[in-house]
Scaffold this active site. Structure first.
Site, PDB file in Angstrom:
ATOM      1  N   LYS A 255       0.658  -1.299  -0.245  1.00  0.00           N
ATOM      2  CA  LYS A 255      -0.087   0.063  -0.008  1.00  0.00           C
ATOM      3  C   LYS A 255       0.921   1.562   0.077  1.00  0.00           C
ATOM      4  O   LYS A 255       1.880   1.065   0.460  1.00  0.00           O
ATOM      5  CB  LYS A 255      -1.155   0.039   1.432  1.00  0.00           C
ATOM      6  CG  LYS A 255      -1.912  -1.323   1.516  1.00  0.00           C
ATOM      7  CD  LYS A 255      -2.713  -0.637   2.205  1.00  0.00           C
ATOM      8  CE  LYS A 255      -3.514  -1.672   3.103  1.00  0.00           C
ATOM      9  NZ  LYS A 255      -5.294  -1.899   1.614  1.00  0.00           N
ATOM     10  N   ARG A 329     -10.337 -11.714   1.851  1.00  0.00           N
ATOM     11  CA  ARG A 329     -11.192 -12.792   1.248  1.00  0.00           C
ATOM     12  C   ARG A 329     -10.795 -14.148   1.344  1.00  0.00           C
ATOM     13  O   ARG A 329     -11.356 -15.135   0.916  1.00  0.00           O
ATOM     14  CB  ARG A 329     -11.601 -12.105  -0.248  1.00  0.00           C
ATOM     15  CG  ARG A 329     -10.656 -12.036  -1.302  1.00  0.00           C
ATOM     16  CD  ARG A 329     -11.068 -11.267  -2.018  1.00  0.00           C
ATOM     17  NE  ARG A 329     -10.759  -9.292  -2.320  1.00  0.00           N
ATOM     18  CZ  ARG A 329     -11.162  -9.150  -3.430  1.00  0.00           C
ATOM     19  NH1 ARG A 329     -11.556  -9.019  -4.225  1.00  0.00           N
ATOM     20  NH2 ARG A 329     -11.575  -7.374  -2.110  1.00  0.00           N
TER      21      ARG A 329
END
Length: 486
Positions: A255, A329
């Protein structure tokens, strides 16, 4: 306490406000007129050292309605009063709402949640910002009944505070095993807690979850929390599944540095599930509930998972890892399958700070809700509305399923920017089978940068605990009715 009349014009005084107005020779009414105080929600009339009243300050609080037993209005008014006084230098606050014992209990809840602070690592406190409030008294005609009403709310507050504390902790303190141990300590409340290590998860085939944590020196954990409150301890439970990424760098798909400090909150779904379990145990909920928490760190070292890797999930489905920053996920894929296979739950609800896309769609105050079951979705929406933890249902658009198909594996973990929250939910749906299931993407409301609700502080909100507690109450009521009719 004051409120507007139904026409929103003249002030409607609560009985105790009328008494105070008389005791102060009309000072309350004059101050209201001079300050354009109309009793709307959020207004506070602050009178210093009022003559005729044995108090350093008199707060008159607007609730925006004429029903002084409106529990939500009183809860919020109590929170506003507490927030106004907590660092004022005064040590005692007396609240007189002239309400029922049940509503007085809600006032106590509002005050407790409003007073929350996380300052564990401050070594010095400025005098003008240090909390001074030590005692809170709520005047009520039936104090024993109020205390009894507050018992369940106190358990709820414990759960919210526990969740807020977890989310607030820095990641060097709260890493996967540390999170697991805090959950393990909840056994003293009557919960049953199991902690699975990496070896056990490897044996189970949880390579999707383990792949996320393989770049960290901190080992991953799976925490399983059970509350057996139903008459039949073997009855099918409701199951919560929480994403617990204790820190998310994005892994190899790292990030940007700006805002990365907030990635300590990427375990807020697991924190909400754990807090809800504590609340249910505290109030002795008459239902079986299980929480499964996937606890990992997503770090970028030489052992880290790479974009383009293929992992095999516990379900047997293979996943192409397009982006290592779409890691939640992967954690949930194995946690959901494990929960489904082991517990055969009546319903499953997963909670996760999953996508930025849901923030684009719904803003900072509302969580996204996805479900394969209309009744389950409706129950969650009603619970969220009742507890000021709103959710908004978004579609599981079938035509978008092709976007998560992979050329080399069964599916891929990222479909791109369009409909990103929906495609993430469609990915999770592949791991729930026929079980009634809901996914709550709570990326935004778990952390506040400004005050919008006086019961919710800046920082960690504990979002999800109240929603889940009320949701479970609906199932308890239904189960009890079923027993009465049998």
């Amino acid at each position: 306490m004051l409120a507007r009349s139904a026409e929103g014009k003249a002030l409607d005084y609560a009985p105790q406000a009328r008494v105070l107005d008389g005791a102060t020779a009309g000072a309350v009414g004059r101050a209201a007129e001079a300050g354009r105080f109309v009793g709307s929600t959020g207004q506070i009339l602050d009178i210093l050292a009022p003559q005729g009243v044995d108090a350093a300050r008199l707060l008159v609080i607007g609730v925006g309605c004429t029903d002084f037993n409106d529990a939500e209005a009183v809860e919020i008014a109590s929170a506003r009063a507490c927030r106004a006084i907590v660092t004022s230098g005064l040590s005692e606050l007396v609240l007189d709402f002239g309400c029922t014992p049940e509503t007085a209990a809600r006032a106590a809840l509002g005050a407790r949640l409003s007073a929350y602070r996380f300052d564990n690592y401050k070594t010095r406190q400025k005098l003008d910002t240090a909390p001074s409030l030590l005692n809170l008294r709520i005047l009520v005609d039936e104090p024993d009944a109020a205390r009894q009403s507050y018992e369940a709310l106190a358990a709820l507050a414990d759960g919210v505070v526990f969740s807020r504390d977890l989310v607030s902790e820095p990641s060097n303190i709260l890493y996967p095993n540390a999170f697991a141990q805090r959950v393990k300590a909840l056994e003293s409340s009557g919960l049953e807690v199991e902690i699975l290590g990496e070896a056990e998860m490897k044996t189970l085939g949880m390579d999707a979850l383990l792949g996320v944590g393989q770049g960290s020196t901190r080992e991953s954990r799976l925490a399983v929390i059970q509350w057996k409150g139903a008459a039949d301890p073997e009855a099918a439970p409701v199951c919560f599944v929480g994403k617990g990424v204790c820190f998310d760098t994005g892994g190899i798909s790292i990030k940007p540095s700006a805002g990365m400090d907030e990635m300590k909150t990427d375990m807020a779904g697991a924190a909400a599930a754990a807090g809800a379990m504590l609340a249910l145990a505290g109030r002795k909920a008459k239902i079986n509930v299980v929480a499964v928490l996937g606890l990992v760190e997503n770090m970028p070292d030489g052992q880290a998972q790479r974009p383009g890797d293929v992992v095999k999930s516990m379900s047997g489905q293979t996943i192409e890892v397009i982006d290592t920053d779409a890691e939640g996920r992967l954690v949930l894929a194995d946690a959901l399958w494990y929960a489904k296979e082991r517990f055969q739950p009546r319903v499953m609800i997963d909670l996760a700070t999953l996508t930025g896309g849901v923030i684009v769609a719904l803003g900072m105050d509302v969580a996204g809700l996805f479900s394969n079951d209309d009744d389950l979705a409706d129950r969650l929406a009603r619970a969220g509305e009742a507890e000021r933890e709103p959710v908004w249902r978004l579609p599981l658009t079938k035509s978008y399923e092709k976007l998560i198909d992979s050329q080399i594996a069964d599916l891929k973990n990222l479909a791109g920017r369009p409909a990103s929250a929906i495609t993430a939910a469609l990915f999770l749906q592949r791991f729930v089978g026929d079980t009634p299931w809901a996914h709550i993407d709570l990326a935004a409301p778990v952390w506040r940068k400004e005050f919008t609700d006086p019961t919710v502080p800046e920082g960690a909100t504990g979002y999800g605990v109240r929603l889940l507690n009320t949701f479970i109450s609906g199932y308890e009521a239904g189960d009890a009715q079923g027993l009465q009719n049998s």
